[in-house]
Scaffold this motif. Structure first.
Motif, mmCIF file in Angstrom:
data_model
loop_
_atom_site.group_PDB
_atom_site.id
_atom_site.type_symbol
_atom_site.label_atom_id
_atom_site.label_comp_id
_atom_site.label_asym_id
_atom_site.label_seq_id
_atom_site.Cartn_x
_atom_site.Cartn_y
_atom_site.Cartn_z
ATOM 1 N N GLU A 130 15.991 14.498 6.051
ATOM 2 C CA GLU A 130 15.860 15.879 5.571
ATOM 3 C C GLU A 130 14.392 16.289 5.475
ATOM 4 O O GLU A 130 14.015 17.391 5.884
ATOM 5 C CB GLU A 130 16.537 16.023 4.214
ATOM 6 C CG GLU A 130 18.042 15.910 4.276
ATOM 7 C CD GLU A 130 18.710 16.018 2.926
ATOM 8 O OE1 GLU A 130 19.946 15.989 2.887
ATOM 9 O OE2 GLU A 130 18.021 16.140 1.896
ATOM 10 N N LYS B 190 18.594 9.218 4.302
ATOM 11 C CA LYS B 190 18.967 10.641 4.332
ATOM 12 C C LYS B 190 17.798 11.504 3.863
ATOM 13 O O LYS B 190 17.507 12.545 4.448
ATOM 14 C CB LYS B 190 20.197 10.884 3.462
ATOM 15 C CG LYS B 190 20.731 12.287 3.559
ATOM 16 C CD LYS B 190 22.038 12.427 2.792
ATOM 17 C CE LYS B 190 22.594 13.821 2.932
ATOM 18 N NZ LYS B 190 23.850 13.999 2.199
ATOM 19 N N TRP B 191 17.096 11.068 2.814
ATOM 20 C CA TRP B 191 15.943 11.810 2.317
ATOM 21 C C TRP B 191 14.885 11.937 3.408
ATOM 22 O O TRP B 191 14.335 13.011 3.632
ATOM 23 C CB TRP B 191 15.345 11.121 1.082
ATOM 24 C CG TRP B 191 14.120 11.800 0.582
ATOM 25 C CD1 TRP B 191 14.057 12.838 -0.307
ATOM 26 C CD2 TRP B 191 12.764 11.522 0.972
ATOM 27 N NE1 TRP B 191 12.748 13.212 -0.494
ATOM 28 C CE2 TRP B 191 11.936 12.424 0.285
ATOM 29 C CE3 TRP B 191 12.180 10.607 1.829
ATOM 30 C CZ2 TRP B 191 10.548 12.422 0.423
ATOM 31 C CZ3 TRP B 191 10.804 10.608 1.976
ATOM 32 C CH2 TRP B 191 10.010 11.512 1.273
ATOM 33 N N PHE C 97 20.531 6.636 0.794
ATOM 34 C CA PHE C 97 19.865 7.790 0.199
ATOM 35 C C PHE C 97 18.455 7.951 0.764
ATOM 36 O O PHE C 97 18.037 9.057 1.133
ATOM 37 C CB PHE C 97 19.800 7.655 -1.330
ATOM 38 C CG PHE C 97 19.073 8.798 -1.983
ATOM 39 C CD1 PHE C 97 19.730 9.986 -2.253
ATOM 40 C CD2 PHE C 97 17.729 8.695 -2.294
ATOM 41 C CE1 PHE C 97 19.058 11.057 -2.828
ATOM 42 C CE2 PHE C 97 17.046 9.752 -2.874
ATOM 43 C CZ PHE C 97 17.710 10.936 -3.145
ATOM 44 N N ARG D 93 18.330 20.949 2.006
ATOM 45 C CA ARG D 93 18.095 19.568 1.566
ATOM 46 C C ARG D 93 18.966 19.249 0.362
ATOM 47 O O ARG D 93 18.931 19.940 -0.645
ATOM 48 C CB ARG D 93 16.619 19.355 1.247
ATOM 49 C CG ARG D 93 15.761 19.426 2.501
ATOM 50 C CD ARG D 93 14.319 19.173 2.253
ATOM 51 N NE ARG D 93 14.105 17.809 1.781
ATOM 52 C CZ ARG D 93 12.914 17.340 1.449
ATOM 53 N NH1 ARG D 93 11.853 18.100 1.543
ATOM 54 N NH2 ARG D 93 12.788 16.105 1.019
ATOM 55 N N SER D 94 19.744 18.182 0.474
ATOM 56 C CA SER D 94 20.663 17.790 -0.601
ATOM 57 C C SER D 94 20.157 16.607 -1.415
ATOM 58 O O SER D 94 20.765 16.248 -2.413
ATOM 59 C CB SER D 94 22.026 17.428 -0.001
ATOM 60 O OG SER D 94 21.899 16.279 0.822
ATOM 61 N N THR D 95 19.040 16.019 -1.019
ATOM 62 C CA THR D 95 18.561 14.799 -1.673
ATOM 63 C C THR D 95 17.529 15.058 -2.764
ATOM 64 O O THR D 95 17.034 14.104 -3.363
ATOM 65 C CB THR D 95 17.963 13.827 -0.632
ATOM 66 O OG1 THR D 95 16.911 14.510 0.069
ATOM 67 C CG2 THR D 95 19.019 13.340 0.337
#
Length: 105
Positions: free
Chosen positions: A67, A63-64, A60, A77-79
């Motif tokens: 992004e 990924k953050w 996570f 952005r999905s995080t």
């Protein structure tokens, strides 16, 4: 060298999401994490079990970071939860997602 370290220690590359998605709007261009992964693997000391909370958190955060640093479109952005996201440094001003997002890129 990266593949050698990963094979010797049984590490897997961090999951930063689908970086090959053609719909992603990059600030500049798709990032190459080869050198970052190499340095990360050199200093990594734990090999988290698949499906573990530790591995989920590790991925996570990676990924953050991807992004936050490379996505041009805040909507992609999905995080984060845009409505609740806040960031603050050293007791300074609290910024919303929109205020924190650098739009000039």
């Amino acid at each position: 060298e990266l593949e050698k370290i990963m094979e010797q220690k049984g590490f897997v590359e961090p999951d930063r999401g689908d970086l090959d998605n053609p719909d992603i709007k990059w600030r500049f261009s798709k990032p190459d994490y080869t050198m970052a992964n190499l340095e990360y693997m050199k200093g990594k000391t734990k090999n988290h079990q698949p499906g573990s909370l530790e591995l989920m958190v590790e991925n996570f955060i990676k990924k953050w970071e991807t992004e936050a640093a490379h996505f041009k479109d805040l909507d992609q952005r999905s995080t984060i939860n845009r409505e609740k996201y806040r960031v603050q440094a050293n007791g300074g001003k609290v910024f919303t997602a929109e205020e924190n997002f650098i739009k000039k890129w």
